[in-house]
Design a protein around this motif. Structure first.
Motif, PDB file in Angstrom:
ATOM      1  N   ARG A   9       0.837  -1.201   0.000  1.00 35.46           N
ATOM      2  CA  ARG A   9       0.000   0.000   0.000  1.00 35.46           C
ATOM      3  C   ARG A   9       0.868   1.245   0.000  1.00 35.46           C
ATOM      4  O   ARG A   9       2.018   1.198   0.424  1.00 35.46           O
ATOM      5  N   PRO A  10       0.307   2.350  -0.490  1.00 36.67           N
ATOM      6  CA  PRO A  10       1.043   3.616  -0.412  1.00 36.67           C
ATOM      7  C   PRO A  10       1.260   3.991   1.051  1.00 36.67           C
ATOM      8  O   PRO A  10       0.426   3.638   1.878  1.00 36.67           O
ATOM      9  N   PRO A  11       2.287   4.666   1.396  1.00 42.35           N
ATOM     10  CA  PRO A  11       3.342   5.195   0.545  1.00 42.35           C
ATOM     11  C   PRO A  11       4.486   4.221   0.302  1.00 42.35           C
ATOM     12  O   PRO A  11       5.484   4.580  -0.302  1.00 42.35           O
ATOM     13  N   ALA A  12       4.378   2.964   0.754  1.00 41.33           N
ATOM     14  CA  ALA A  12       5.461   2.003   0.535  1.00 41.33           C
ATOM     15  C   ALA A  12       5.693   1.738  -0.952  1.00 41.33           C
ATOM     16  O   ALA A  12       6.813   1.545  -1.376  1.00 41.33           O
ATOM     17  N   LEU A  13       4.632   1.726  -1.728  1.00 42.58           N
ATOM     18  CA  LEU A  13       4.742   1.624  -3.185  1.00 42.58           C
ATOM     19  C   LEU A  13       4.370   2.967  -3.778  1.00 42.58           C
ATOM     20  O   LEU A  13       3.411   3.591  -3.338  1.00 42.58           O
ATOM     21  N   PRO A  14       5.081   3.422  -4.794  1.00 41.26           N
ATOM     22  CA  PRO A  14       4.771   4.723  -5.381  1.00 41.26           C
ATOM     23  C   PRO A  14       3.438   4.745  -6.118  1.00 41.26           C
ATOM     24  O   PRO A  14       2.850   5.795  -6.308  1.00 41.26           O
ATOM     25  N   GLU A  15       2.937   3.577  -6.520  1.00 37.64           N
ATOM     26  CA  GLU A  15       1.643   3.506  -7.191  1.00 37.64           C
ATOM     27  C   GLU A  15       0.925   2.260  -6.710  1.00 37.64           C
ATOM     28  O   GLU A  15       1.451   1.479  -5.934  1.00 37.64           O
ATOM     29  N   GLU A  16      -0.287   2.084  -7.164  1.00 38.03           N
ATOM     30  CA  GLU A  16      -1.126   0.969  -6.752  1.00 38.03           C
ATOM     31  C   GLU A  16      -0.461  -0.383  -7.034  1.00 38.03           C
ATOM     32  O   GLU A  16       0.196  -0.562  -8.055  1.00 38.03           O
ATOM     33  N   ALA A  17      -0.662  -1.327  -6.137  1.00 35.33           N
ATOM     34  CA  ALA A  17      -0.122  -2.671  -6.327  1.00 35.33           C
ATOM     35  C   ALA A  17      -0.757  -3.326  -7.546  1.00 35.33           C
ATOM     36  O   ALA A  17      -1.955  -3.197  -7.780  1.00 35.33           O
ATOM     37  N   THR A  18       0.051  -4.022  -8.308  1.00 32.66           N
ATOM     38  CA  THR A  18      -0.447  -4.717  -9.491  1.00 32.66           C
ATOM     39  C   THR A  18      -0.925  -6.118  -9.112  1.00 32.66           C
ATOM     40  O   THR A  18      -0.639  -6.610  -8.012  1.00 32.66           O
ATOM     41  N   GLU A  19      -1.626  -6.765 -10.027  1.00 38.52           N
ATOM     42  CA  GLU A  19      -2.039  -8.145  -9.815  1.00 38.52           C
ATOM     43  C   GLU A  19      -0.808  -9.037  -9.592  1.00 38.52           C
ATOM     44  O   GLU A  19      -0.854  -9.953  -8.782  1.00 38.52           O
ATOM     45  N   ASP A  20       0.262  -8.762 -10.326  1.00 42.15           N
ATOM     46  CA  ASP A  20       1.494  -9.537 -10.153  1.00 42.15           C
ATOM     47  C   ASP A  20       2.078  -9.353  -8.754  1.00 42.15           C
ATOM     48  O   ASP A  20       2.555 -10.318  -8.145  1.00 42.15           O
ATOM     49  N   ASP A  21       2.052  -8.125  -8.225  1.00 43.46           N
ATOM     50  CA  ASP A  21       2.532  -7.855  -6.870  1.00 43.46           C
ATOM     51  C   ASP A  21       1.722  -8.644  -5.843  1.00 43.46           C
ATOM     52  O   ASP A  21       2.268  -9.249  -4.928  1.00 43.46           O
ATOM     53  N   ILE A  22       0.399  -8.611  -6.017  1.00 39.56           N
ATOM     54  CA  ILE A  22      -0.506  -9.286  -5.084  1.00 39.56           C
ATOM     55  C   ILE A  22      -0.305 -10.800  -5.144  1.00 39.56           C
ATOM     56  O   ILE A  22      -0.202 -11.474  -4.116  1.00 39.56           O
ATOM     57  N   ARG A  23      -0.221 -11.340  -6.342  1.00 41.73           N
ATOM     58  CA  ARG A  23      -0.037 -12.787  -6.519  1.00 41.73           C
ATOM     59  C   ARG A  23       1.314 -13.231  -5.941  1.00 41.73           C
ATOM     60  O   ARG A  23       1.399 -14.279  -5.300  1.00 41.73           O
ATOM     61  N   ALA A  24       2.360 -12.446  -6.162  1.00 49.53           N
ATOM     62  CA  ALA A  24       3.685 -12.798  -5.640  1.00 49.53           C
ATOM     63  C   ALA A  24       3.680 -12.829  -4.109  1.00 49.53           C
ATOM     64  O   ALA A  24       4.272 -13.726  -3.499  1.00 49.53           O
ATOM     65  N   ALA A  25       3.009 -11.873  -3.489  1.00 46.05           N
ATOM     66  CA  ALA A  25       2.926 -11.850  -2.032  1.00 46.05           C
ATOM     67  C   ALA A  25       2.146 -13.055  -1.516  1.00 46.05           C
ATOM     68  O   ALA A  25       2.543 -13.694  -0.534  1.00 46.05           O
ATOM     69  N   ALA A  26       1.043 -13.399  -2.191  1.00 39.36           N
ATOM     70  CA  ALA A  26       0.244 -14.563  -1.790  1.00 39.36           C
ATOM     71  C   ALA A  26       1.057 -15.847  -1.938  1.00 39.36           C
ATOM     72  O   ALA A  26       1.017 -16.720  -1.066  1.00 39.36           O
ATOM     73  N   LEU A  27       1.790 -15.960  -3.020  1.00 38.22           N
ATOM     74  CA  LEU A  27       2.621 -17.138  -3.246  1.00 38.22           C
ATOM     75  C   LEU A  27       3.688 -17.267  -2.161  1.00 38.22           C
ATOM     76  O   LEU A  27       3.913 -18.359  -1.622  1.00 38.22           O
ATOM     77  N   GLN A  28       4.344 -16.171  -1.814  1.00 41.21           N
ATOM     78  CA  GLN A  28       5.369 -16.205  -0.770  1.00 41.21           C
ATOM     79  C   GLN A  28       4.763 -16.620   0.567  1.00 41.21           C
ATOM     80  O   GLN A  28       5.368 -17.394   1.318  1.00 41.21           O
ATOM     81  N   TYR A  29       3.560 -16.132   0.858  1.00 43.51           N
ATOM     82  CA  TYR A  29       2.892 -16.496   2.103  1.00 43.51           C
ATOM     83  C   TYR A  29       2.603 -17.995   2.141  1.00 43.51           C
ATOM     84  O   TYR A  29       2.899 -18.677   3.134  1.00 43.51           O
ATOM     85  N   VAL A  30       2.033 -18.528   1.068  1.00 42.89           N
ATOM     86  CA  VAL A  30       1.699 -19.954   1.022  1.00 42.89           C
ATOM     87  C   VAL A  30       2.965 -20.808   1.096  1.00 42.89           C
ATOM     88  O   VAL A  30       2.991 -21.833   1.776  1.00 42.89           O
TER      89      VAL A  30
END
Length: 89
Positions: A9-30
């Protein structure tokens, strides 16, 4: 804590998270929770289902968050613009 998962989420990312960002985070969690980097064939379906469900929960979370204080005193900045339905006024 899995160090590979970034704040999405902002301000950690300069723009909105992409689907790829979200999927990568979910994959790392699993991967972290299951202890598998890549599941065996007999676990692949449940592994992928978990990634999909966590990605969806992450999208919902990011859509609902309000980031305050990043645009001046009392400013509210939603992560995504709300969806509007045209038609009845």
């Amino acid at each position: 804590m899995c160090r590979s998962i970034k704040t999405l989420r902002p301000p950690a990312l300069p723009e909105e998270a992409t689907e790829d960002d979200i999927r990568a985070a979910a994959l790392q969690y699993v991967r972290k929770v299951s202890g598998f980097r890549a599941p065996a064939a007999h676990n692949r379906e449940v592994f992928e289902q978990a990634v999909d469900e966590i990605a969806e929960a992450t999208r919902k979370l990011l859509e609902g968050l309000e980031v305050r204080g990043s645009g001046g005193a009392g400013a509210k900045q939603p992560v995504r613009e709300p969806v509007t339905v045209s038609g009845a006024a």
